[in-house]
Design an enzyme around this catalytic site. Structure first.
Site, mmCIF file in Angstrom:
data_model
loop_
_atom_site.group_PDB
_atom_site.id
_atom_site.type_symbol
_atom_site.label_atom_id
_atom_site.label_comp_id
_atom_site.label_asym_id
_atom_site.label_seq_id
_atom_site.Cartn_x
_atom_site.Cartn_y
_atom_site.Cartn_z
ATOM 1 N N ARG A 103 -15.150 1.367 -10.424
ATOM 2 C CA ARG A 103 -13.710 1.673 -10.377
ATOM 3 C C ARG A 103 -13.161 1.018 -11.614
ATOM 4 O O ARG A 103 -13.116 -0.192 -11.739
ATOM 5 C CB ARG A 103 -13.089 1.107 -9.097
ATOM 6 N N HIS A 163 -8.231 -1.437 -14.602
ATOM 7 C CA HIS A 163 -6.884 -0.922 -14.342
ATOM 8 C C HIS A 163 -6.000 -2.049 -13.822
ATOM 9 O O HIS A 163 -6.491 -3.129 -13.513
ATOM 10 C CB HIS A 163 -6.940 0.213 -13.310
ATOM 11 N N HIS A 171 -2.002 -2.619 -11.458
ATOM 12 C CA HIS A 171 -0.976 -1.990 -10.625
ATOM 13 C C HIS A 171 0.384 -2.571 -10.987
ATOM 14 O O HIS A 171 0.537 -3.783 -11.014
ATOM 15 C CB HIS A 171 -1.220 -2.260 -9.141
ATOM 16 N N GLU A 173 -3.144 -6.334 -4.658
ATOM 17 C CA GLU A 173 -4.272 -5.679 -3.986
ATOM 18 C C GLU A 173 -5.034 -6.698 -3.143
ATOM 19 O O GLU A 173 -5.486 -7.715 -3.659
ATOM 20 C CB GLU A 173 -5.201 -5.067 -5.036
ATOM 21 N N HIS A 193 -8.030 -5.604 -13.390
ATOM 22 C CA HIS A 193 -9.265 -5.836 -12.632
ATOM 23 C C HIS A 193 -10.153 -4.608 -12.646
ATOM 24 O O HIS A 193 -9.725 -3.513 -13.058
ATOM 25 C CB HIS A 193 -8.945 -6.255 -11.189
ATOM 26 N N GLU A 251 -2.958 4.731 -5.121
ATOM 27 C CA GLU A 251 -4.191 4.377 -5.809
ATOM 28 C C GLU A 251 -4.485 5.378 -6.926
ATOM 29 O O GLU A 251 -5.221 5.085 -7.854
ATOM 30 C CB GLU A 251 -5.332 4.321 -4.779
HETATM 31 MN MN MN Z 1 -6.880 -1.915 -8.016
#
Ligand code: MN
Ligand code: MN
Length: 386
Positions: A89, A92, A94, A99, A138, A161
């Site tokens: 993943r 990125h 937020h 999170e 992260h 998300e």
């Molecule tokens: Mn995240």
């Protein structure tokens, strides 16, 4: 025979008969709201693991529950994510939410960077929790063997998300000349970079030993992002079940969220209670539950939940969770406050004069004398216990 009288809760036949009437009405999954004309509460259940859509790539998949899928869930959103070994993943951050995560299966490696340049890499196993503050960059990586499955909870229901600040999306929308100046590659090199957000990439299987960072050493963080929740003893055990909890008190970096793993035996009940300072987001890990919510003005609703379902209780709303299956029930719960607060019905009633309770409920004082004198928290199938 009603629950109350079967338990021998009341001695006299007369009392038992009238109590049975009360119990029979109270046992209906949906009660109160219609007769009192206060209107219905909207559904607070969403079958997350059955939902279509979401994102699926070569490296893994994600499905989510936000205010779009579950309109009542204004304060919290959640994601069920799976990563194959080597699935990444991507890097990125937020903009609007922190999170919080709980690992159900498999192993996950993460990196996270703080504004002071401190960073941390952690490996997570089933039962472990992570917390990344809002805006901290992260990434998540499936470590294998086997897929990793984890639940992410965000402290804002509008969080998506699928609308995060991903590094590939960002670089693709930045002029190559600007990137050339800051990244030390020729502008032509950026034509080879992904043309759209990668989201989850399938990468190489990571080494089991912690790899070196690009920068060599690391400026270490003073507050860890990892908390092994299931490895802790429950904060208290009851005949009907037990609960594990991690707030900012146990896990200082988790300033905006608290997490709970609630285990109820068949028939076990997390007694009616409310949270003065936080909304509650629920994910059924296993078992069958009935959750009842009271929203004032004659509005109440109870719904049945199975594994993979998500529930939501707004701040201040009364609610209970009952195991209605034959198997143990395990519920993952997230709150959008690092300060855990709850008031249970038993504690509240016990802190009032008996005459007031008798007059308020218009019941004999001998009934009041039988009410619990301390916090019940979790009742068993046989009642509140002593
Ligand atoms: Mn995240
Ligand atoms: Mn609760």
């Amino acid at each position: 025979m009603s629950e109350l009288s079967r338990r021998g809760f009341l001695g006299s036949a007369t009392l038992a008969a009238s109590a049975a009437g009360v119990t029979a009405a109270g046992a209906e999954p949906e009660y109160g709201g219609h007769e009192k004309g206060g209107g219905e509460l909207p559904s607070f259940r969403f079958a997350l693991e059955e939902s279509q859509g979401g994102h699926r790539t070569e490296g893994g998949s994600a499905r989510q529950a936000t205010i779009k899928e579950l309109p009542v869930s204004k304060g919290l959103a959640g994601v069920s994510m799976r990563l194959h070994p080597g699935g990444i993943r991507e890097l990125h951050w937020h903009a609007i939410a922190a999170e919080w995560a709980f690992v159900l299966e498999g192993r996950v490696r993460t990196t996270v960077i703080a504004p002071d340049g401190a960073s941390e890499m952690n490996d997570f196993e089933p039962g472990d929790v992570w917390y990344f503050p809002r805006g901290h960059g992260h990434m998540l990586q499936g470590l294998g063997p086997g897929d990793a499955h984890f639940i992410l909870i965000f402290d804002d229901g509008a969080f998506s998300e699928f609308g995060t600040f991903s590094v590939t999306d960002w670089l693709h929308h930045t002029p190559p000349e600007v990137l050339a100046k800051s990244m030390g590659l020729p502008a032509s090199a950026f034509a080879k970079f992904p043309k759209k957000e990668v989201y989850i990439a399938q990468g190489q299987i990571p080494p089991q030993d912690p790899p070196r960072m690009h920068q060599g050493g690391q400026k270490l963080t003073s507050a860890t992002h990892r908390y092994p929740l299931l490895a802790q003893e429950p904060h208290s055990r009851f005949a009907g079940g037990e609960e594990r909890r991690v707030s900012a008190r146990e896990f200082p970096i988790s300033t905006t969220m608290t997490g709970v793993v609630l285990d109820l035996k068949p028939g076990g009940l997390r007694e009616p209670h409310w949270h003065p300072n936080a909304d509650e987001w629920q994910y059924i890990i296993r078992g069958k539950a009935r959750i009842g919510v009271f929203g004032s003005e004659g509005r109440a609703r109870a719904e049945e939940f199975k594994a993979g379902d998500v529930g939501y209780v707004p701040r201040g709303y009364g609610h209970y969770i009952e195991n209605i299956g034959e198997e143990p029930l395990r519920v993952l719960i997230g709150f959008n406050s690092g300060d855990y607060q709850e008031i249970s019905l038993s504690t509240w009633l016990a802190a009032n004069p008996e005459a007031v309770l008798a007059d308020n409920f218009q019941i004999p004082e001998e009934w009041v004398a039988r009410l619990p004198r301390r916090r019940v928290f979790i009742a068993s199938k046989d009642g509140p216990g002593t």
